[in-house]
Design a protein around this motif. Sequence first.
Motif, PDB file in Angstrom:
ATOM      1  N   MET A   1      49.078  35.408  38.817  1.00  0.00           N
ATOM      2  CA  MET A   1      47.873  35.434  39.487  1.00  0.00           C
ATOM      3  C   MET A   1      46.675  34.635  38.469  1.00  0.00           C
ATOM      4  O   MET A   1      45.751  33.934  39.295  1.00  0.00           O
ATOM      5  CB  MET A   1      47.336  36.901  39.705  1.00  0.00           C
ATOM      6  CG  MET A   1      45.874  36.871  40.484  1.00  0.00           C
ATOM      7  SD  MET A   1      45.189  38.754  40.298  1.00  0.00           S
ATOM      8  CE  MET A   1      46.343  39.679  41.340  1.00  0.00           C
TER       9      MET A   1
ATOM     10  N   ASP B   1      38.399  45.466  29.754  1.00  0.00           N
ATOM     11  CA  ASP B   1      38.689  45.796  31.220  1.00  0.00           C
ATOM     12  C   ASP B   1      37.895  45.834  32.020  1.00  0.00           C
ATOM     13  O   ASP B   1      36.417  46.053  31.462  1.00  0.00           O
ATOM     14  CB  ASP B   1      39.794  46.803  31.278  1.00  0.00           C
ATOM     15  CG  ASP B   1      39.407  48.151  31.636  1.00  0.00           C
ATOM     16  OD1 ASP B   1      38.056  48.365  31.553  1.00  0.00           O
ATOM     17  OD2 ASP B   1      40.292  49.126  31.555  1.00  0.00           O
TER      18      ASP B   1
ATOM     19  N   ASP C   1      41.727  41.250  43.840  1.00  0.00           N
ATOM     20  CA  ASP C   1      42.456  40.157  43.202  1.00  0.00           C
ATOM     21  C   ASP C   1      41.498  38.902  42.747  1.00  0.00           C
ATOM     22  O   ASP C   1      41.556  38.317  41.554  1.00  0.00           O
ATOM     23  CB  ASP C   1      43.324  39.681  44.172  1.00  0.00           C
ATOM     24  CG  ASP C   1      44.444  40.704  44.057  1.00  0.00           C
ATOM     25  OD1 ASP C   1      44.502  41.812  43.501  1.00  0.00           O
ATOM     26  OD2 ASP C   1      45.556  40.537  44.910  1.00  0.00           O
TER      27      ASP C   1
ATOM     28  N   ILE D   1      39.352  39.817  39.479  1.00  0.00           N
ATOM     29  CA  ILE D   1      40.490  39.532  38.314  1.00  0.00           C
ATOM     30  C   ILE D   1      40.408  38.258  37.905  1.00  0.00           C
ATOM     31  O   ILE D   1      40.378  37.852  36.702  1.00  0.00           O
ATOM     32  CB  ILE D   1      41.715  40.186  38.608  1.00  0.00           C
ATOM     33  CG1 ILE D   1      41.491  41.689  38.763  1.00  0.00           C
ATOM     34  CG2 ILE D   1      42.771  39.660  37.877  1.00  0.00           C
ATOM     35  CD1 ILE D   1      43.020  42.222  39.004  1.00  0.00           C
TER      36      ILE D   1
HETATM   37  N1  LIG Z   1      43.281  44.272  43.099  1.00  0.00           N
HETATM   38  C1  LIG Z   1      44.206  44.917  42.203  1.00  0.00           C
HETATM   39  N2  LIG Z   1      43.844  45.817  41.701  1.00  0.00           N
HETATM   40  C2  LIG Z   1      44.467  46.279  40.800  1.00  0.00           C
HETATM   41  C3  LIG Z   1      45.829  45.247  39.932  1.00  0.00           C
HETATM   42  N3  LIG Z   1      46.303  45.948  39.214  1.00  0.00           N
HETATM   43  C4  LIG Z   1      45.756  47.048  39.096  1.00  0.00           C
HETATM   44  N4  LIG Z   1      44.885  47.359  39.862  1.00  0.00           N
HETATM   45  C5  LIG Z   1      43.944  48.514  40.156  1.00  0.00           C
HETATM   46  O1  LIG Z   1      42.832  48.577  39.060  1.00  0.00           O
HETATM   47  C6  LIG Z   1      42.604  49.974  39.067  1.00  0.00           C
HETATM   48  C7  LIG Z   1      42.384  50.723  37.783  1.00  0.00           C
HETATM   49  O2  LIG Z   1      41.539  51.662  37.638  1.00  0.00           O
HETATM   50  P1  LIG Z   1      41.449  52.635  36.542  1.00  0.00           P
HETATM   51  O3  LIG Z   1      42.446  52.659  35.579  1.00  0.00           O
HETATM   52  O4  LIG Z   1      40.934  54.165  36.990  1.00  0.00           O
HETATM   53  O5  LIG Z   1      39.988  51.902  35.950  1.00  0.00           O
HETATM   54  P2  LIG Z   1      38.622  51.469  36.315  1.00  0.00           P
HETATM   55  O6  LIG Z   1      38.513  52.066  37.669  1.00  0.00           O
HETATM   56  O7  LIG Z   1      38.521  50.285  36.371  1.00  0.00           O
HETATM   57  O8  LIG Z   1      37.721  52.679  35.545  1.00  0.00           O
HETATM   58  P3  LIG Z   1      37.240  52.234  33.968  1.00  0.00           P
HETATM   59  O9  LIG Z   1      38.356  51.234  33.517  1.00  0.00           O
HETATM   60  O10 LIG Z   1      37.397  53.787  33.575  1.00  0.00           O
HETATM   61  O11 LIG Z   1      36.051  51.667  34.164  1.00  0.00           O
HETATM   62  C8  LIG Z   1      43.632  50.890  39.877  1.00  0.00           C
HETATM   63  O12 LIG Z   1      43.039  51.435  41.480  1.00  0.00           O
HETATM   64  C9  LIG Z   1      44.688  49.868  40.124  1.00  0.00           C
HETATM   65  O13 LIG Z   1      45.482  50.086  41.432  1.00  0.00           O
HETATM   66  C10 LIG Z   1      45.677  44.034  40.777  1.00  0.00           C
HETATM   67  O14 LIG Z   1      46.728  43.206  40.025  1.00  0.00           O
HETATM   68  N5  LIG Z   1      44.922  43.762  41.692  1.00  0.00           N
END
Ligand SMILES: Nc1nc2c(ncn2[C@@H]2O[C@H](COP(=O)(O)OP(=O)(O)OP(=O)(O)O)[C@@H](O)[C@H]2O)c(=O)[nH]1
Length: 257
Positions: free
Chosen positions: A96, A129, A146, A149
């Motif tokens: 990606m 993150d 996406d 990211i």
């Molecule tokens: N769009 C997208 N979402 C992703 C991808 N990989 C992971 N996620 C999502 O990223 C989110 C991460 O959520 P959390 O780990 O709760 O972290 P957060 O909401 O950023 O909360 P904090 O880190 O505490 O600020 C999850 O909902 C995953 O589904 C990706 O490649 N694309």
Amino acid sequence: MNRLLLRQLKRATQLEGEAAVERLLAELKLRARTESFPSDMNRFLLGVGELLERVSASYDHHERDVELHSLSLALSSEELEAAQRELLRLSRSDRMTQLWNRGYWQERLQEEFQRARRFGQPVSLLIFDIDHFKRINDQYGHPVGDQVICLVADVLRTCSRQVDICARYGGEEFAAILPGTNEDGAFHFGESLRLKTEALGFSAGEQAVPFTISIGVAELDDSFPDAGNWLVRADHALYDAKRSGRNRTCRSSQSPR
Ligand SMILES: Nc1nc2c(ncn2[C@@H]2O[C@H](COP(=O)(O)OP(=O)(O)OP(=O)(O)O)[C@@H](O)[C@H]2O)c(=O)[nH]1
């Protein structure tokens, strides 16, 4: 041409290889035209001359063929090497974002740990993150998530040095190894990433999509037993950044151990 013949030719003409054959041909042509030669001998000599010319032309033709084939072999081995390099790059990249992937980054982490231990150079780790990323996905949809990211990956790519080893560590988490950088330098780098990300101003349709990042940095120090422990220290610093309100950079040296 057979070796005995070549030796004879050399002896007769005092020349070698092609030059000897050419001299022989010239001599034959000259003699075949003189009156003193009987006509059937003339025809015979002219015939031998033509034969030699044909053999030599066909030899040239085959030599050119060999050259062409060698060239195309060299080209295909170059193409093969390029394809292998590309395959290797793909196997180490995140699809990606085109940053390094987690597996390759972890290999480099071990290497950089060993290198820094061996040469005593400073080296820091930076883990970050995207804050509340789940909300971005939930509110604007996964494709917008996406895109966010990829934007963050671009900030990391454009702010980092050529020697920095940057990866998408997983989901919305990123990691960078910063060779030759102490904790102050890593903190400074983290802050510039954070401010640039905050200022990005991305919008989905009419809606502004604000997002920020939280960062943990850890300079390798002698007390870390291995690369895994170094990573844990940077992770703790990231956890501190989250716990203390997000959108900030925290140092491992200031984390409670
Ligand atoms: N769009 C997208 N979402 C992703 C991808 N990989 C992971 N996620 C999502 O990223 C989110 C991460 O959520 P959390 O780990 O709760 O972290 P957060 O909401 O950023 O909360 P904090 O880190 O505490 O600020 C999850 O909902 C995953 O589904 C990706 O490649 N694309």
